[in-house]
Design an enzyme around this catalytic site. Sequence first.
Site, short mmCIF file in Angstrom:
data_model
loop_
_atom_site.label_atom_id
_atom_site.label_comp_id
_atom_site.label_asym_id
_atom_site.label_seq_id
_atom_site.Cartn_x
_atom_site.Cartn_y
_atom_site.Cartn_z
N PRO A 10 -17.31 -12.68 -14.79
CG PRO A 10 -15.70 -12.26 -16.42
CD PRO A 10 -15.92 -12.21 -14.94
CG ASN A 11 -18.87 -16.75 -18.60
OD1 ASN A 11 -19.55 -16.37 -19.54
ND2 ASN A 11 -17.55 -16.86 -18.67
NE ARG A 18 -23.55 -24.86 -21.20
CZ ARG A 18 -22.53 -24.57 -22.00
NH1 ARG A 18 -22.31 -23.33 -22.36
NH2 ARG A 18 -21.70 -25.51 -22.42
CE1 TYR A 23 -17.76 -23.13 -11.68
CE2 TYR A 23 -18.61 -23.94 -13.77
CZ TYR A 23 -17.57 -23.44 -13.02
OH TYR A 23 -16.35 -23.23 -13.61
CG ASN A 72 -16.88 -16.29 -7.91
OD1 ASN A 72 -15.84 -16.39 -8.59
ND2 ASN A 72 -17.80 -17.23 -7.87
CB ALA A 75 -12.24 -16.83 -16.18
CD GLU A 96 -9.47 -15.84 -4.35
OE1 GLU A 96 -8.51 -15.65 -3.54
OE2 GLU A 96 -9.34 -16.41 -5.44
CG HIS A 98 -13.02 -19.19 -6.45
ND1 HIS A 98 -13.19 -18.48 -7.62
CD2 HIS A 98 -11.94 -18.69 -5.84
CE1 HIS A 98 -12.22 -17.59 -7.70
NE2 HIS A 98 -11.44 -17.69 -6.63
NE ARG A 105 -12.93 -26.47 -12.04
CZ ARG A 105 -13.64 -25.50 -12.61
NH1 ARG A 105 -14.06 -24.48 -11.88
NH2 ARG A 105 -13.94 -25.56 -13.89
O1 CA2 Z 1 -16.03 -21.84 -8.81
C1 CA2 Z 1 -16.14 -20.64 -9.05
O2 CA2 Z 1 -16.90 -19.89 -8.44
C2 CA2 Z 1 -15.33 -20.03 -10.20
O3 CA2 Z 1 -14.96 -18.70 -9.84
C3 CA2 Z 1 -16.20 -20.04 -11.45
C4 CA2 Z 1 -15.48 -19.59 -12.72
C5 CA2 Z 1 -14.16 -20.32 -12.89
O4 CA2 Z 1 -13.45 -19.74 -13.97
C6 CA2 Z 1 -13.35 -20.24 -11.63
O5 CA2 Z 1 -12.21 -20.94 -11.82
C7 CA2 Z 1 -14.07 -20.81 -10.44
C8 CA2 Z 1 -16.32 -19.83 -13.95
C9 CA2 Z 1 -17.70 -19.30 -13.90
C10 CA2 Z 1 -18.47 -19.88 -15.04
O6 CA2 Z 1 -19.81 -19.77 -14.77
C11 CA2 Z 1 -20.64 -20.70 -15.33
C12 CA2 Z 1 -21.99 -20.48 -15.13
C13 CA2 Z 1 -22.90 -21.38 -15.64
C14 CA2 Z 1 -22.48 -22.48 -16.31
C15 CA2 Z 1 -21.15 -22.68 -16.51
C16 CA2 Z 1 -20.22 -21.79 -16.01
#
Ligand code: CA2
Length: 147
Positions: A10-11, A18, A23, A72, A75, A96, A98, A105
């Site tokens: 997700p996301n 952002r 990221y 990846n 969340a 895995e 990230h 964090r």
């Molecule tokens: O660091 C990573 O790759 C994460 O898997 C990213 C996840 C976070 O929940 C993990 O703890 C670590 C969040 C992805 C959110 O994606 C975004 C994309 C654009 C802007 C903000 C967030």
Amino acid sequence: MKPIHVLNGPNLNRLGTREPEIYGTTTLAEIETMCRRAAGRHPLRFLQSNAEPEIIGWIHEAVDEGAGIIINAAALTFTSLPILDALKMFPGPIIELHISNIHRREPLYHNSLVSKAATAVIVGLGAKGYPLAVGAMLELIGRQKGR
Ligand code: CA2
């Protein structure tokens, strides 16, 4: 040749838009290009979903016809027992990944369920972690780039 599956949760489709301090500025489309370059002639499936059941379905497909999984789960890493159960069905290597260093964090990001099924973990290398993971996966499955 069985494909390497690169699965994104997700996301991650919003990467590069952002929170660049966490990221980076690389988009997911650019990451896909990096992965395909690193894979050479080895087939690669690169997928992203915001929906947990869809990701579980893709893990099942990898169980049936995948050489390795790079995941990846975003969340869902910290919440999804169904993803952990599906990954446990996979007989090959699982990496895995990230983008950020989850261990630096907030405590909320420390207990990865995915790690309990993973062969290896890559965290904190930014977008470059993806092609590195593909290179490592090629080694784990016993093939070099271009072979
Ligand atoms: O660091 C990573 O790759 C994460 O898997 C990213 C996840 C976070 O929940 C993990 O703890 C670590 C969040 C992805 C959110 O994606 C975004 C994309 C654009 C802007 C903000 C967030």
